[in-house]
Enzyme design. Structure first.
Site, PDB file in Angstrom:
ATOM      1  N   ASN A  11      -4.793  12.015   4.236  1.00 34.54           N
ATOM      2  CA  ASN A  11      -5.682  10.851   4.246  1.00 34.54           C
ATOM      3  C   ASN A  11      -7.120  11.322   4.037  1.00 34.54           C
ATOM      4  O   ASN A  11      -7.781  11.742   4.983  1.00 34.54           O
ATOM      5  CB  ASN A  11      -5.528  10.107   5.579  1.00 34.54           C
ATOM      6  CG  ASN A  11      -6.452   8.910   5.670  1.00 34.54           C
ATOM      7  OD1 ASN A  11      -7.003   8.465   4.664  1.00 34.54           O
ATOM      8  ND2 ASN A  11      -6.626   8.386   6.876  1.00 34.54           N
ATOM      9  N   LYS A  13      -9.680   9.585   3.385  1.00 32.97           N
ATOM     10  CA  LYS A  13     -10.709   8.625   3.822  1.00 32.97           C
ATOM     11  C   LYS A  13     -11.773   8.498   2.718  1.00 32.97           C
ATOM     12  O   LYS A  13     -11.429   8.636   1.551  1.00 32.97           O
ATOM     13  CB  LYS A  13     -11.294   9.036   5.178  1.00 32.97           C
ATOM     14  CG  LYS A  13     -10.188   9.333   6.190  1.00 32.97           C
ATOM     15  CD  LYS A  13     -10.659   9.457   7.618  1.00 32.97           C
ATOM     16  CE  LYS A  13      -9.459   9.694   8.515  1.00 32.97           C
ATOM     17  NZ  LYS A  13      -9.815   9.744   9.942  1.00 32.97           N
ATOM     18  N   HIS A  96      -4.909   1.324   9.267  1.00 31.59           N
ATOM     19  CA  HIS A  96      -5.516   2.495   9.908  1.00 31.59           C
ATOM     20  C   HIS A  96      -6.511   2.015  10.970  1.00 31.59           C
ATOM     21  O   HIS A  96      -7.155   0.973  10.811  1.00 31.59           O
ATOM     22  CB  HIS A  96      -6.227   3.349   8.848  1.00 31.59           C
ATOM     23  CG  HIS A  96      -6.652   4.677   9.384  1.00 31.59           C
ATOM     24  ND1 HIS A  96      -7.797   4.827  10.145  1.00 31.59           N
ATOM     25  CD2 HIS A  96      -6.077   5.897   9.324  1.00 31.59           C
ATOM     26  CE1 HIS A  96      -7.901   6.096  10.507  1.00 31.59           C
ATOM     27  NE2 HIS A  96      -6.866   6.768  10.030  1.00 31.59           N
ATOM     28  N   GLU A  98      -9.400   2.820  11.601  1.00 30.83           N
ATOM     29  CA  GLU A  98     -10.765   2.600  11.094  1.00 30.83           C
ATOM     30  C   GLU A  98     -10.868   1.236  10.415  1.00 30.83           C
ATOM     31  O   GLU A  98     -11.912   0.581  10.471  1.00 30.83           O
ATOM     32  CB  GLU A  98     -11.150   3.754  10.153  1.00 30.83           C
ATOM     33  CG  GLU A  98     -11.381   5.031  10.962  1.00 30.83           C
ATOM     34  CD  GLU A  98     -11.065   6.328  10.242  1.00 30.83           C
ATOM     35  OE1 GLU A  98     -10.955   6.328   9.001  1.00 30.83           O
ATOM     36  OE2 GLU A  98     -10.910   7.355  10.935  1.00 30.83           O
ATOM     37  N   GLU A 168      -1.081   7.191  15.602  1.00 29.21           N
ATOM     38  CA  GLU A 168      -2.370   7.881  15.622  1.00 29.21           C
ATOM     39  C   GLU A 168      -3.173   7.417  16.840  1.00 29.21           C
ATOM     40  O   GLU A 168      -3.827   6.366  16.794  1.00 29.21           O
ATOM     41  CB  GLU A 168      -3.161   7.541  14.352  1.00 29.21           C
ATOM     42  CG  GLU A 168      -2.489   8.009  13.083  1.00 29.21           C
ATOM     43  CD  GLU A 168      -3.529   8.313  12.017  1.00 29.21           C
ATOM     44  OE1 GLU A 168      -3.482   9.423  11.466  1.00 29.21           O
ATOM     45  OE2 GLU A 168      -4.400   7.481  11.757  1.00 29.21           O
ATOM     46  N   GLY A 174     -10.165  12.756  14.331  1.00 26.80           N
ATOM     47  CA  GLY A 174     -11.442  13.331  13.950  1.00 26.80           C
ATOM     48  C   GLY A 174     -12.226  13.912  15.114  1.00 26.80           C
ATOM     49  O   GLY A 174     -13.397  14.228  14.987  1.00 26.80           O
ATOM     50  N   SER A 213      -6.171  14.982  14.377  1.00 26.65           N
ATOM     51  CA  SER A 213      -6.556  16.394  14.460  1.00 26.65           C
ATOM     52  C   SER A 213      -5.386  17.357  14.210  1.00 26.65           C
ATOM     53  O   SER A 213      -5.307  18.420  14.836  1.00 26.65           O
ATOM     54  CB  SER A 213      -7.249  16.683  15.796  1.00 26.65           C
ATOM     55  OG  SER A 213      -8.416  15.885  15.924  1.00 26.65           O
TER      56      SER A 213
HETATM   57  P1  PGA Z   1      -7.927  13.562  11.493  1.00 25.75           P
HETATM   58  O1  PGA Z   1      -7.632  12.061  10.934  1.00 25.75           O
HETATM   59  O2  PGA Z   1      -6.794  14.413  11.021  1.00 25.75           O
HETATM   60  O3  PGA Z   1      -9.248  13.919  10.876  1.00 25.75           O
HETATM   61  O4  PGA Z   1      -7.983  13.461  12.971  1.00 25.75           O
HETATM   62  C1  PGA Z   1      -6.334  11.526  10.966  1.00 25.75           C
HETATM   63  C2  PGA Z   1      -6.348  10.127  10.411  1.00 25.75           C
HETATM   64  O5  PGA Z   1      -7.227   9.327  10.777  1.00 25.75           O
HETATM   65  O6  PGA Z   1      -5.494   9.758   9.583  1.00 25.75           O
END
Ligand code: PGA
Length: 251
Positions: A11, A13, A96, A98, A168, A174, A213
């Site tokens: 992903n 983003k 997601h 976000e 998630e 993140g 992460s």
């Molecule tokens: P990350 O993001 O691996 O940077 O924690 C995962 C995601 O939001 O899909």
């Protein structure tokens, strides 16, 4: 019962320009040996056409980060499933955290988008997961399973390959904080329990990913758990070395 094939979804983003994406994908394909897992890039929509040209029928699939819930029409700024399908897109991240947070997507919208993806032959990767407040209150299971039921309301599938779920936990995205492999397994097992109710014929073979992460150091332990069938990876997916590191760790 064999586990479904491990699926690693990258992903990106809102990162990489279209030309950077093409260069990156060429570098990746040059470094990947034969894969024993499923691998796909979830790219910003403006980069999909270029990536489609590079990835073609390679072992690396192409995915979007969202789709419109509507077929077509007066929805300025939206991208339809039919448009994505035309570019060779096979997957779409849906709901997601976000998008739920910054674009106020409700479970009902997520379910409509998931159904729209499936109708167009695109596999939705439906994301669910609790925030820190729910985890601290010990309500992570009820919260996440509620969100899952809402996000799959009215969504029907014809095979286990039509749907992917990503667990998630928002507090692990993140932040460098990873759920323990056992936390990931516990929630993915709960998720599979709901999938058994909703899709009894397919639940055992539906891919349930963990995200938050994930990196080369921890992916093997997490994906080794019985109910975890892969990962949705943000930060560690931006560098080719991060991806080859994770692919190697899963060999
Ligand atoms: P990350 O993001 O691996 O940077 O924690 C995962 C995601 O939001 O899909």
């Amino acid at each position: 019962m064999t586990k479904p094939q491990t699926f690693l979804a990258l992903n990106w983003k809102m990162n990489k320009t279209p030309s950077e994406s093409v260069q990156w994908a060429e570098d990746l394909l040059g470094q990947l040996g034969d894969l024993n897992i499923k691998l796909a890039i979830m790219a910003p929509s403006v980069s999909l056409a270029g990536l489609s040209g590079v990835l073609g029928d390679s072992q690396v699939g192409l995915g979007a980060q969202d789709i419109s819930q509507h077929d077509s029409g007066a929805y300025t700024g939206e991208v339809s499933a039919a448009m994505l399908k035309d570019l060779g897109v096979k997957y779409a991240v849906i709901g997601h955290s976000e998008r739920r947070e910054y674009h106020f997507e409700s479970d009902a919208v997520v379910a409509a988008k998931a159904a729209q993806a499936i109708k167009n032959g695109i596999v939705p990767i439906v994301c669910v997961g609790e925030k820190l407040s729910e985890r601290e209150a010990g309500e992570q299971v009820s919260y996440t399973l509620n969100q899952l039921r809402g996000s799959l309301a009215g969504v029907s599938i014809q095979s286990a390959d039509d749907l992917v779920i990503a667990y998630e936990p928002v507090w692990a995205i993140g932040t460098g904080k990873t759920a323990t492999a056992q936390d990931a397994e516990d929630m993915c097992a709960e998720i599979r329990g709901v999938l058994k109710e909703l899709y009894p014929a397919f639940a055992k073979q539906i891919v349930v990913q963990y995200g938050g992460s994930v990196k080369p150091d921890n992916i093997q332990e997490i994906c080794g758990k019985p109910n975890v069938n892969g990962a949705l990876v943000g930060g560690a997916s931006l560098q080719v070395a991060g991806v080859t590191g994770m692919v190697d760790a899963l060999k």
